[in-house]
Design a protein around this motif. Structure first.
Motif, PDB file in Angstrom:
ATOM      1  N   LEU A 153       5.661  41.846  19.232  1.00 19.63           N
ATOM      2  CA  LEU A 153       5.840  40.987  18.062  1.00 19.63           C
ATOM      3  C   LEU A 153       4.519  40.814  17.317  1.00 19.63           C
ATOM      4  O   LEU A 153       4.487  40.700  16.089  1.00 19.63           O
ATOM      5  CB  LEU A 153       6.381  39.623  18.489  1.00 19.63           C
ATOM      6  N   ALA A 154       3.430  40.840  18.065  1.00 22.38           N
ATOM      7  CA  ALA A 154       2.105  40.682  17.457  1.00 22.38           C
ATOM      8  C   ALA A 154       1.837  41.751  16.404  1.00 22.38           C
ATOM      9  O   ALA A 154       1.112  41.507  15.438  1.00 22.38           O
ATOM     10  CB  ALA A 154       1.027  40.744  18.543  1.00 22.38           C
ATOM     11  N   GLU A 155       2.420  42.918  16.554  1.00 21.48           N
ATOM     12  CA  GLU A 155       2.217  43.991  15.575  1.00 21.48           C
ATOM     13  C   GLU A 155       2.805  43.606  14.228  1.00 21.48           C
ATOM     14  O   GLU A 155       2.179  43.800  13.169  1.00 21.48           O
ATOM     15  CB  GLU A 155       2.848  45.283  16.086  1.00 21.48           C
ATOM     16  N   ALA A 156       4.001  43.036  14.229  1.00 23.73           N
ATOM     17  CA  ALA A 156       4.626  42.603  12.980  1.00 23.73           C
ATOM     18  C   ALA A 156       3.828  41.470  12.344  1.00 23.73           C
ATOM     19  O   ALA A 156       3.582  41.476  11.133  1.00 23.73           O
ATOM     20  CB  ALA A 156       6.066  42.159  13.238  1.00 23.73           C
ATOM     21  N   VAL A 157       3.432  40.507  13.145  1.00 22.11           N
ATOM     22  CA  VAL A 157       2.667  39.378  12.627  1.00 22.11           C
ATOM     23  C   VAL A 157       1.360  39.858  12.007  1.00 22.11           C
ATOM     24  O   VAL A 157       0.952  39.407  10.927  1.00 22.11           O
ATOM     25  CB  VAL A 157       2.398  38.348  13.739  1.00 22.11           C
ATOM     26  N   ALA A 158       0.696  40.794  12.665  1.00 21.24           N
ATOM     27  CA  ALA A 158      -0.578  41.301  12.155  1.00 21.24           C
ATOM     28  C   ALA A 158      -0.413  41.985  10.809  1.00 21.24           C
ATOM     29  O   ALA A 158      -1.221  41.794   9.895  1.00 21.24           O
ATOM     30  CB  ALA A 158      -1.189  42.268  13.176  1.00 21.24           C
ATOM     31  N   ARG A 159       0.631  42.786  10.653  1.00 26.82           N
ATOM     32  CA  ARG A 159       0.859  43.474   9.379  1.00 26.82           C
ATOM     33  C   ARG A 159       1.175  42.476   8.263  1.00 26.82           C
ATOM     34  O   ARG A 159       0.720  42.628   7.132  1.00 26.82           O
ATOM     35  CB  ARG A 159       1.997  44.492   9.520  1.00 26.82           C
ATOM     36  N   ILE A 160       1.946  41.462   8.600  1.00 27.52           N
ATOM     37  CA  ILE A 160       2.293  40.449   7.597  1.00 27.52           C
ATOM     38  C   ILE A 160       1.049  39.676   7.174  1.00 27.52           C
ATOM     39  O   ILE A 160       0.822  39.430   5.984  1.00 27.52           O
ATOM     40  CB  ILE A 160       3.389  39.516   8.145  1.00 27.52           C
ATOM     41  N   GLU A 161       0.225  39.297   8.136  1.00 28.07           N
ATOM     42  CA  GLU A 161      -0.973  38.518   7.822  1.00 28.07           C
ATOM     43  C   GLU A 161      -2.023  39.352   7.097  1.00 28.07           C
ATOM     44  O   GLU A 161      -2.663  38.881   6.157  1.00 28.07           O
ATOM     45  CB  GLU A 161      -1.570  37.939   9.119  1.00 28.07           C
ATOM     46  N   ALA A 162      -2.207  40.605   7.534  1.00 28.49           N
ATOM     47  CA  ALA A 162      -3.305  41.421   7.011  1.00 28.49           C
ATOM     48  C   ALA A 162      -2.970  42.142   5.714  1.00 28.49           C
ATOM     49  O   ALA A 162      -3.872  42.455   4.931  1.00 28.49           O
ATOM     50  CB  ALA A 162      -3.737  42.447   8.071  1.00 28.49           C
ATOM     51  N   VAL A 163      -1.671  42.410   5.468  1.00 32.93           N
ATOM     52  CA  VAL A 163      -1.302  43.221   4.307  1.00 32.93           C
ATOM     53  C   VAL A 163      -0.279  42.519   3.407  1.00 32.93           C
ATOM     54  O   VAL A 163      -0.478  42.404   2.197  1.00 32.93           O
ATOM     55  CB  VAL A 163      -0.759  44.602   4.745  1.00 32.93           C
ATOM     56  N   TYR A 164       0.823  42.047   3.989  1.00 34.90           N
ATOM     57  CA  TYR A 164       1.894  41.462   3.177  1.00 34.90           C
ATOM     58  C   TYR A 164       1.401  40.261   2.369  1.00 34.90           C
ATOM     59  O   TYR A 164       1.590  40.196   1.150  1.00 34.90           O
ATOM     60  CB  TYR A 164       3.061  41.043   4.076  1.00 34.90           C
ATOM     61  N   LYS A 165       0.800  39.305   3.056  1.00 29.38           N
ATOM     62  CA  LYS A 165       0.383  38.081   2.367  1.00 29.38           C
ATOM     63  C   LYS A 165      -0.679  38.346   1.306  1.00 29.38           C
ATOM     64  O   LYS A 165      -0.563  37.835   0.180  1.00 29.38           O
ATOM     65  CB  LYS A 165      -0.063  37.034   3.383  1.00 29.38           C
ATOM     66  N   PRO A 166      -1.714  39.144   1.589  1.00 30.23           N
ATOM     67  CA  PRO A 166      -2.675  39.445   0.517  1.00 30.23           C
ATOM     68  C   PRO A 166      -2.053  40.174  -0.666  1.00 30.23           C
ATOM     69  O   PRO A 166      -2.450  39.948  -1.814  1.00 30.23           O
ATOM     70  CB  PRO A 166      -3.721  40.319   1.235  1.00 30.23           C
ATOM     71  N   TYR A 167      -1.063  41.043  -0.410  1.00 34.18           N
ATOM     72  CA  TYR A 167      -0.404  41.747  -1.511  1.00 34.18           C
ATOM     73  C   TYR A 167       0.281  40.751  -2.443  1.00 34.18           C
ATOM     74  O   TYR A 167       0.108  40.801  -3.675  1.00 34.18           O
ATOM     75  CB  TYR A 167       0.609  42.746  -0.960  1.00 34.18           C
ATOM     76  N   HIS A 168       1.053  39.844  -1.868  1.00 31.84           N
ATOM     77  CA  HIS A 168       1.786  38.896  -2.708  1.00 31.84           C
ATOM     78  C   HIS A 168       0.859  37.864  -3.345  1.00 31.84           C
ATOM     79  O   HIS A 168       1.125  37.406  -4.465  1.00 31.84           O
ATOM     80  CB  HIS A 168       2.897  38.225  -1.899  1.00 31.84           C
ATOM     81  N   GLU A 169      -0.204  37.511  -2.670  1.00 27.56           N
ATOM     82  CA  GLU A 169      -1.189  36.617  -3.287  1.00 27.56           C
ATOM     83  C   GLU A 169      -1.800  37.282  -4.521  1.00 27.56           C
ATOM     84  O   GLU A 169      -2.018  36.629  -5.553  1.00 27.56           O
ATOM     85  CB  GLU A 169      -2.273  36.263  -2.273  1.00 27.56           C
ATOM     86  N   THR A 170      -2.059  38.578  -4.426  1.00 27.43           N
ATOM     87  CA  THR A 170      -2.625  39.321  -5.559  1.00 27.43           C
ATOM     88  C   THR A 170      -1.614  39.438  -6.693  1.00 27.43           C
ATOM     89  O   THR A 170      -1.949  39.236  -7.869  1.00 27.43           O
ATOM     90  CB  THR A 170      -3.070  40.721  -5.110  1.00 27.43           C
ATOM     91  N   LEU A 171      -0.372  39.744  -6.364  1.00 20.52           N
ATOM     92  CA  LEU A 171       0.669  39.859  -7.380  1.00 20.52           C
ATOM     93  C   LEU A 171       0.872  38.525  -8.099  1.00 20.52           C
ATOM     94  O   LEU A 171       0.957  38.473  -9.340  1.00 20.52           O
ATOM     95  CB  LEU A 171       1.976  40.324  -6.730  1.00 20.52           C
ATOM     96  N   LYS A 172       0.914  37.451  -7.347  1.00 17.47           N
ATOM     97  CA  LYS A 172       1.084  36.121  -7.948  1.00 17.47           C
ATOM     98  C   LYS A 172      -0.099  35.785  -8.848  1.00 17.47           C
ATOM     99  O   LYS A 172       0.080  35.239  -9.943  1.00 17.47           O
ATOM    100  CB  LYS A 172       1.230  35.073  -6.852  1.00 17.47           C
ATOM    101  N   ARG A 173      -1.314  36.115  -8.417  1.00 15.29           N
ATOM    102  CA  ARG A 173      -2.495  35.829  -9.218  1.00 15.29           C
ATOM    103  C   ARG A 173      -2.472  36.598 -10.535  1.00 15.29           C
ATOM    104  O   ARG A 173      -2.795  36.050 -11.601  1.00 15.29           O
ATOM    105  CB  ARG A 173      -3.751  36.175  -8.425  1.00 15.29           C
ATOM    106  N   LEU A 174      -2.062  37.856 -10.491  1.00 13.97           N
ATOM    107  CA  LEU A 174      -1.981  38.661 -11.706  1.00 13.97           C
ATOM    108  C   LEU A 174      -0.941  38.102 -12.677  1.00 13.97           C
ATOM    109  O   LEU A 174      -1.168  38.051 -13.892  1.00 13.97           O
ATOM    110  CB  LEU A 174      -1.652  40.108 -11.357  1.00 13.97           C
ATOM    111  N   LEU A 175       0.190  37.686 -12.149  1.00 12.93           N
ATOM    112  CA  LEU A 175       1.232  37.112 -13.001  1.00 12.93           C
ATOM    113  C   LEU A 175       0.790  35.777 -13.594  1.00 12.93           C
ATOM    114  O   LEU A 175       1.039  35.496 -14.768  1.00 12.93           O
ATOM    115  CB  LEU A 175       2.524  36.938 -12.201  1.00 12.93           C
ATOM    116  N   THR A 176       0.138  34.953 -12.777  1.00 13.59           N
ATOM    117  CA  THR A 176      -0.334  33.651 -13.256  1.00 13.59           C
ATOM    118  C   THR A 176      -1.370  33.821 -14.364  1.00 13.59           C
ATOM    119  O   THR A 176      -1.343  33.120 -15.386  1.00 13.59           O
ATOM    120  CB  THR A 176      -0.932  32.849 -12.088  1.00 13.59           C
ATOM    121  N   ARG A 177      -2.280  34.774 -14.165  1.00 12.85           N
ATOM    122  CA  ARG A 177      -3.313  35.041 -15.166  1.00 12.85           C
ATOM    123  C   ARG A 177      -2.681  35.556 -16.462  1.00 12.85           C
ATOM    124  O   ARG A 177      -3.081  35.152 -17.566  1.00 12.85           O
ATOM    125  CB  ARG A 177      -4.294  36.066 -14.610  1.00 12.85           C
TER     126      ARG A 177
END
Length: 313
Positions: A153-177
């Motif tokens: 399960l740690a593999e899924a959590v790691a991918r979500i924390e290291a890649v998924y969340k930063p991707y969506h944070e970046t997408l949200k920031r671009l849209l907000t800007r």
């Protein structure tokens, strides 16, 4: 439910997050492509065209380097790349869809994939999970299993924390800007589909499918203009069936808040060989058409996106 990094550690047991982070220590997991200045209120997103397959991931998989690419939206970032020169930024994934799917909820996980029980807040009953296409996919195209056994399960959590969340944070920031600068923002979510896709009773093979979550994620004027432009170029276009838009379109499309999201699916048979993954002779012509399409779409008057009835959302 939001889950912190600390909570993830507790839930999944001790693990080194750097395993997933190091998968992209040479090539970044995603990138923003943009000119010197954003000149239009449009943002293009290519979440499934990533083609960097980390060696650690390939070592986990039972599939060879070709078979594992069957879920990849090959070259879609290049097909729509002309929009960048027109003043619209593009967020493009380098990580492959088989590794992680950011067009899903963050915790849309199949409990049958993992050695440990998944947390109770995970969405384990969605149609996408049932089809083997959750946040960490179980299958690639044509129903091929990616892994021979269960993952920690740690593999899924790691991918979500290291890649998924930063991707969506970046997408949200671009849209907000974009919204802050222009008063509204339009997200064009770019995808491809197998050439075998057919729609309707007559089995029509569409060249494009435009998805707006059945009118929920974007103003009707945007959808109608997109369909009209492509039809005028001689392409066959379907609307919402079988692809109405995934998590990204649904999550970010809020017309009442002047945030519009449209998904565009391109038939791979137009531009590539699905068996060899090579570009076909028509690739450059299609890319030129999509640059012209993007320019015309971005030329729509602002009032189509701002002057909306209160019931638009």
């Amino acid at each position: 439910m939001a889950v912190s990094y600390h909570d993830a550690l507790v839930l999944s047991g001790s693990f080194k997050l750097k395993t997933a982070a190091e998968d992209f220590s040479v090539v970044p997991p995603f990138e923003i492509r943009s000119g010197a200045e954003q000149r239009v209120p449009f943002l293009f997103n290519s979440p499934h065209s990533g083609r960097y397959y980390p060696e650690r991931f390939l070592a986990m998989a039972r599939l060879d380097r070709n078979a594992i690419r069957r879920s990849e939206d090959c070259y879609v970032d290049e097909l729509f790349g002309g929009a960048v020169a027109l003043g619209a930024p593009m967020l493009a994934a380098n990580f492959p869809r088989a590794y992680l799917d950011v067009n899903r909820e963050p915790w849309e996980l199949d409990p049958r994939m993992f050695a440990e029980p998944v947390p109770s807040f995970c969405n384990i009953r969605s149609a996408r999970v049932a089809g083997g296409l959750g946040t960490v996919p179980k299958l690639v195209g044509e129903g091929l299993d990616i892994y021979s056994g269960r993952l920690p399960l740690a593999e899924a959590v790691a991918r979500i924390e290291a890649v998924y969340k930063p991707y969506h944070e970046t997408l949200k920031r671009l849209l907000t800007r974009t919204h802050a600068r222009f008063g509204f923002a339009v997200l064009i979510d770019c995808h491809s589909m197998p050439a075998s896709i057919r729609v309707g009773d007559n089995g029509l093979r569409p060249d494009f499918i435009i998805g707006d979550r059945f009118g929920i994620s974007a103003t009707a004027a945007l959808t109608e203009t997109a369909i009209g432009l492509l039809c005028a170029m001689g392409y066959t276009v379907a609307h919402n069936k079988p692809y109405a838009g995934g998590f990204i379109t649904e999550h970010y499309g809020r017309p009442a808040r002047h945030l519009h999201a449209l998904q565009i699916e391109v038939n791979r048979g137009l531009y590539m060989n699905e068996r060899t993954f090579e570009k076909a002779a028509g690739f450059d012509a299609l890319a030129d058409d999509l640059t012209r399409f993007s320019a015309d779409l971005m030329a729509m008057p602002d009032h189509h996106f701002i002057d909306l009835p209160l019931a638009a959302e």
